[in-house]
Design a protein around this motif. Structure first.
Motif, PDB file in Angstrom:
ATOM      1  N   CYS A  51      15.347 -21.540 -14.191  1.00  0.00           N
ATOM      2  CA  CYS A  51      15.800 -20.877 -14.082  1.00  0.00           C
ATOM      3  C   CYS A  51      14.761 -20.416 -12.954  1.00  0.00           C
ATOM      4  O   CYS A  51      15.556 -19.900 -11.699  1.00  0.00           O
ATOM      5  N   SER A  52      14.326 -20.072 -13.213  1.00  0.00           N
ATOM      6  CA  SER A  52      13.256 -18.988 -11.629  1.00  0.00           C
ATOM      7  C   SER A  52      13.079 -20.329 -10.092  1.00  0.00           C
ATOM      8  O   SER A  52      13.149 -19.953  -9.685  1.00  0.00           O
ATOM      9  N   LEU A  53      12.490 -21.717 -10.639  1.00  0.00           N
ATOM     10  CA  LEU A  53      13.085 -23.001 -10.311  1.00  0.00           C
ATOM     11  C   LEU A  53      14.064 -23.131  -9.278  1.00  0.00           C
ATOM     12  O   LEU A  53      13.567 -22.716  -7.888  1.00  0.00           O
ATOM     13  N   ALA A  54      15.035 -23.211  -9.726  1.00  0.00           N
ATOM     14  CA  ALA A  54      16.664 -23.594  -9.210  1.00  0.00           C
ATOM     15  C   ALA A  54      16.938 -22.280  -8.352  1.00  0.00           C
ATOM     16  O   ALA A  54      16.861 -22.077  -7.346  1.00  0.00           O
ATOM     17  N   HIS A  55      16.678 -20.881  -8.828  1.00  0.00           N
ATOM     18  CA  HIS A  55      17.034 -19.781  -7.900  1.00  0.00           C
ATOM     19  C   HIS A  55      15.733 -19.451  -6.513  1.00  0.00           C
ATOM     20  O   HIS A  55      16.828 -19.791  -5.898  1.00  0.00           O
ATOM     21  N   TYR A  56      14.777 -19.602  -6.406  1.00  0.00           N
ATOM     22  CA  TYR A  56      13.647 -19.418  -5.400  1.00  0.00           C
ATOM     23  C   TYR A  56      14.002 -21.530  -4.612  1.00  0.00           C
ATOM     24  O   TYR A  56      13.970 -21.051  -3.258  1.00  0.00           O
ATOM     25  N   LEU A  57      14.350 -22.652  -5.316  1.00  0.00           N
ATOM     26  CA  LEU A  57      14.145 -23.767  -4.126  1.00  0.00           C
ATOM     27  C   LEU A  57      16.134 -23.483  -3.607  1.00  0.00           C
ATOM     28  O   LEU A  57      15.655 -24.086  -2.471  1.00  0.00           O
ATOM     29  N   ALA A  58      16.806 -23.067  -4.211  1.00  0.00           N
ATOM     30  CA  ALA A  58      17.383 -22.560  -3.144  1.00  0.00           C
ATOM     31  C   ALA A  58      17.786 -21.920  -2.558  1.00  0.00           C
ATOM     32  O   ALA A  58      18.576 -22.770  -1.035  1.00  0.00           O
ATOM     33  N   ASP A  59      17.021 -21.548  -1.999  1.00  0.00           N
ATOM     34  CA  ASP A  59      16.900 -20.646  -0.647  1.00  0.00           C
ATOM     35  C   ASP A  59      15.923 -21.468  -0.001  1.00  0.00           C
ATOM     36  O   ASP A  59      15.940 -21.427   1.802  1.00  0.00           O
ATOM     37  N   LEU A  60      15.899 -22.785  -0.093  1.00  0.00           N
ATOM     38  CA  LEU A  60      15.087 -23.350   1.190  1.00  0.00           C
ATOM     39  C   LEU A  60      15.678 -24.215   1.286  1.00  0.00           C
ATOM     40  O   LEU A  60      14.951 -25.182   2.707  1.00  0.00           O
ATOM     41  N   TYR A  61      16.700 -23.872   1.583  1.00  0.00           N
ATOM     42  CA  TYR A  61      18.048 -25.062   1.826  1.00  0.00           C
ATOM     43  C   TYR A  61      18.812 -23.869   2.563  1.00  0.00           C
ATOM     44  O   TYR A  61      19.391 -22.634   2.336  1.00  0.00           O
ATOM     45  N   GLU A  62      19.335 -24.752   3.930  1.00  0.00           N
ATOM     46  CA  GLU A  62      19.669 -24.093   4.931  1.00  0.00           C
ATOM     47  C   GLU A  62      21.618 -24.247   4.394  1.00  0.00           C
ATOM     48  O   GLU A  62      22.557 -23.260   4.488  1.00  0.00           O
ATOM     49  N   ASP A  63      21.443 -26.068   4.446  1.00  0.00           N
ATOM     50  CA  ASP A  63      22.674 -25.795   3.829  1.00  0.00           C
ATOM     51  C   ASP A  63      23.488 -25.383   2.777  1.00  0.00           C
ATOM     52  O   ASP A  63      23.051 -25.506   1.415  1.00  0.00           O
ATOM     53  N   ALA A  67      22.119 -24.701  -1.812  1.00  0.00           N
ATOM     54  CA  ALA A  67      21.627 -24.331  -1.897  1.00  0.00           C
ATOM     55  C   ALA A  67      22.665 -23.551  -3.294  1.00  0.00           C
ATOM     56  O   ALA A  67      22.225 -23.173  -4.672  1.00  0.00           O
ATOM     57  N   LEU A  68      24.505 -23.982  -3.252  1.00  0.00           N
ATOM     58  CA  LEU A  68      24.889 -23.575  -4.688  1.00  0.00           C
ATOM     59  C   LEU A  68      24.449 -24.489  -5.598  1.00  0.00           C
ATOM     60  O   LEU A  68      24.634 -24.315  -6.989  1.00  0.00           O
ATOM     61  N   ALA A  69      24.174 -25.883  -5.252  1.00  0.00           N
ATOM     62  CA  ALA A  69      23.937 -26.719  -5.975  1.00  0.00           C
ATOM     63  C   ALA A  69      22.527 -26.250  -7.366  1.00  0.00           C
ATOM     64  O   ALA A  69      22.795 -25.538  -8.225  1.00  0.00           O
ATOM     65  N   TRP A  70      22.287 -25.541  -6.266  1.00  0.00           N
ATOM     66  CA  TRP A  70      20.851 -25.062  -7.241  1.00  0.00           C
ATOM     67  C   TRP A  70      20.805 -23.800  -7.581  1.00  0.00           C
ATOM     68  O   TRP A  70      20.203 -22.968  -8.807  1.00  0.00           O
ATOM     69  N   ASP A  71      21.372 -23.017  -6.779  1.00  0.00           N
ATOM     70  CA  ASP A  71      22.235 -21.623  -7.185  1.00  0.00           C
ATOM     71  C   ASP A  71      23.499 -21.462  -8.575  1.00  0.00           C
ATOM     72  O   ASP A  71      22.184 -21.433  -9.715  1.00  0.00           O
ATOM     73  N   VAL A  72      23.647 -22.935  -8.885  1.00  0.00           N
ATOM     74  CA  VAL A  72      24.519 -23.275 -10.584  1.00  0.00           C
ATOM     75  C   VAL A  72      23.635 -23.515 -11.130  1.00  0.00           C
ATOM     76  O   VAL A  72      23.988 -22.965 -12.621  1.00  0.00           O
ATOM     77  N   ARG A  73      22.844 -24.142 -10.794  1.00  0.00           N
ATOM     78  CA  ARG A  73      21.634 -24.633 -12.418  1.00  0.00           C
ATOM     79  C   ARG A  73      20.914 -23.154 -12.373  1.00  0.00           C
ATOM     80  O   ARG A  73      20.310 -23.048 -13.726  1.00  0.00           O
ATOM     81  N   ALA A  74      20.102 -22.356 -11.679  1.00  0.00           N
ATOM     82  CA  ALA A  74      19.512 -21.285 -11.637  1.00  0.00           C
ATOM     83  C   ALA A  74      20.398 -20.528 -12.955  1.00  0.00           C
ATOM     84  O   ALA A  74      20.264 -19.983 -13.485  1.00  0.00           O
ATOM     85  N   LEU A  75      21.936 -20.748 -12.595  1.00  0.00           N
ATOM     86  CA  LEU A  75      22.654 -19.457 -13.416  1.00  0.00           C
ATOM     87  C   LEU A  75      23.182 -20.344 -14.832  1.00  0.00           C
ATOM     88  O   LEU A  75      23.503 -19.307 -16.044  1.00  0.00           O
ATOM     89  N   ASP A  76      23.494 -21.815 -14.598  1.00  0.00           N
ATOM     90  CA  ASP A  76      23.238 -22.241 -16.204  1.00  0.00           C
ATOM     91  C   ASP A  76      21.623 -21.880 -16.694  1.00  0.00           C
ATOM     92  O   ASP A  76      22.029 -21.692 -18.350  1.00  0.00           O
ATOM     93  N   ALA A  77      20.427 -21.907 -16.445  1.00  0.00           N
ATOM     94  CA  ALA A  77      19.829 -22.210 -17.389  1.00  0.00           C
ATOM     95  C   ALA A  77      19.278 -21.047 -17.965  1.00  0.00           C
ATOM     96  O   ALA A  77      18.905 -20.038 -18.920  1.00  0.00           O
ATOM     97  N   ALA A  78      19.644 -19.617 -16.469  1.00  0.00           N
ATOM     98  CA  ALA A  78      19.592 -17.778 -16.933  1.00  0.00           C
ATOM     99  C   ALA A  78      19.889 -17.764 -18.049  1.00  0.00           C
ATOM    100  O   ALA A  78      20.161 -17.281 -19.250  1.00  0.00           O
ATOM    101  N   ASP A  79      21.814 -18.353 -18.742  1.00  0.00           N
ATOM    102  CA  ASP A  79      22.286 -17.936 -19.952  1.00  0.00           C
ATOM    103  C   ASP A  79      21.554 -18.495 -20.297  1.00  0.00           C
ATOM    104  O   ASP A  79      22.381 -18.727 -21.961  1.00  0.00           O
ATOM    105  N   ALA A  80      20.894 -19.480 -21.065  1.00  0.00           N
ATOM    106  CA  ALA A  80      20.206 -20.088 -21.851  1.00  0.00           C
ATOM    107  C   ALA A  80      18.606 -19.571 -22.267  1.00  0.00           C
ATOM    108  O   ALA A  80      17.834 -19.760 -23.277  1.00  0.00           O
TER     109      ALA A  80
END
Length: 173
Positions: A51-63, A67-80
């Motif tokens: 969750c932490s890694l994906a949340h921050y990694l999303a911020d490193l993409y202009e596209d 960013a959406l792909a990583w933000d989805v991963r972050a939310l999915d991980a948060a649910d776990a």
């Protein structure tokens, strides 16, 4: 986030170091380090790490699609992530406090991609979870960002917000 974790966590420390590098303008290097950590953690690794890694990694993409792909991963991980796991990492944190930012980022990604129905769904979720934010500068920053994104959605504006996290000025928690 308070400065002292409940127990040392080398993976969270490595994530924090990479985030600091990204915030200081070394976007590509930070992205590379986080992607290496992602490969080491794996898609079934510790949900707090993912969750932490994906949340921050999303911020490193202009596209916004990347960013959406990583933000989805972050939310999915948060649910776990369990409350116990968050408390093991830091006694002052609660998993409920993660959700406003996670949904805010998804709303902003979808808005920038012109998917306004999905953006509205996530900005409403961010608002629903906003009471879990602390009453501090970070909470105020997120509440302001929720209002900005909600307004941009209502205008059908797809431009990147000047206050949005990203390679030019990372500010995401």
């Amino acid at each position: 986030m308070p400065a002292t974790p409940a127990s040392p966590d080398p993976t969270m420390e490595a994530i924090g170091q990479a985030v600091g590098e990204g915030r200081s303008g070394h976007t590509l290097s930070a992205r590379h380090k986080l992607l290496e950590l992602w490969a080491a953690i794996g898609v079934t690794g510790d949900p707090l790490h993912r969750c932490s890694l994906a949340h921050y990694l999303a911020d490193l993409y202009e596209d916004p699609a990347q960013a959406l792909a990583w933000d989805v991963r972050a939310l999915d991980a948060a649910d776990a992530v369990t409350e116990q796991r968050v408390q093991e990492h830091h006694a002052g944190l609660h998993i409920a406090g993660f959700y406003p930012s996670l949904h805010l980022n998804l709303a902003d990604d979808y808005r920038r991609l012109q998917s306004f129905d999905a953006a509205t769904e996530h900005i409403n979720a961010a608002k629903e979870h906003a009471p879990h934010l602390r009453q501090d500068a970070y909470g105020a920053h997120l509440r302001t960002a929720v209002d900005e994104v909600a307004e941009a959605i209502s205008r059908r504006d797809t431009a990147k917000r000047p206050s949005a996290p990203g390679p030019a000025g990372l500010s995401s928690p």
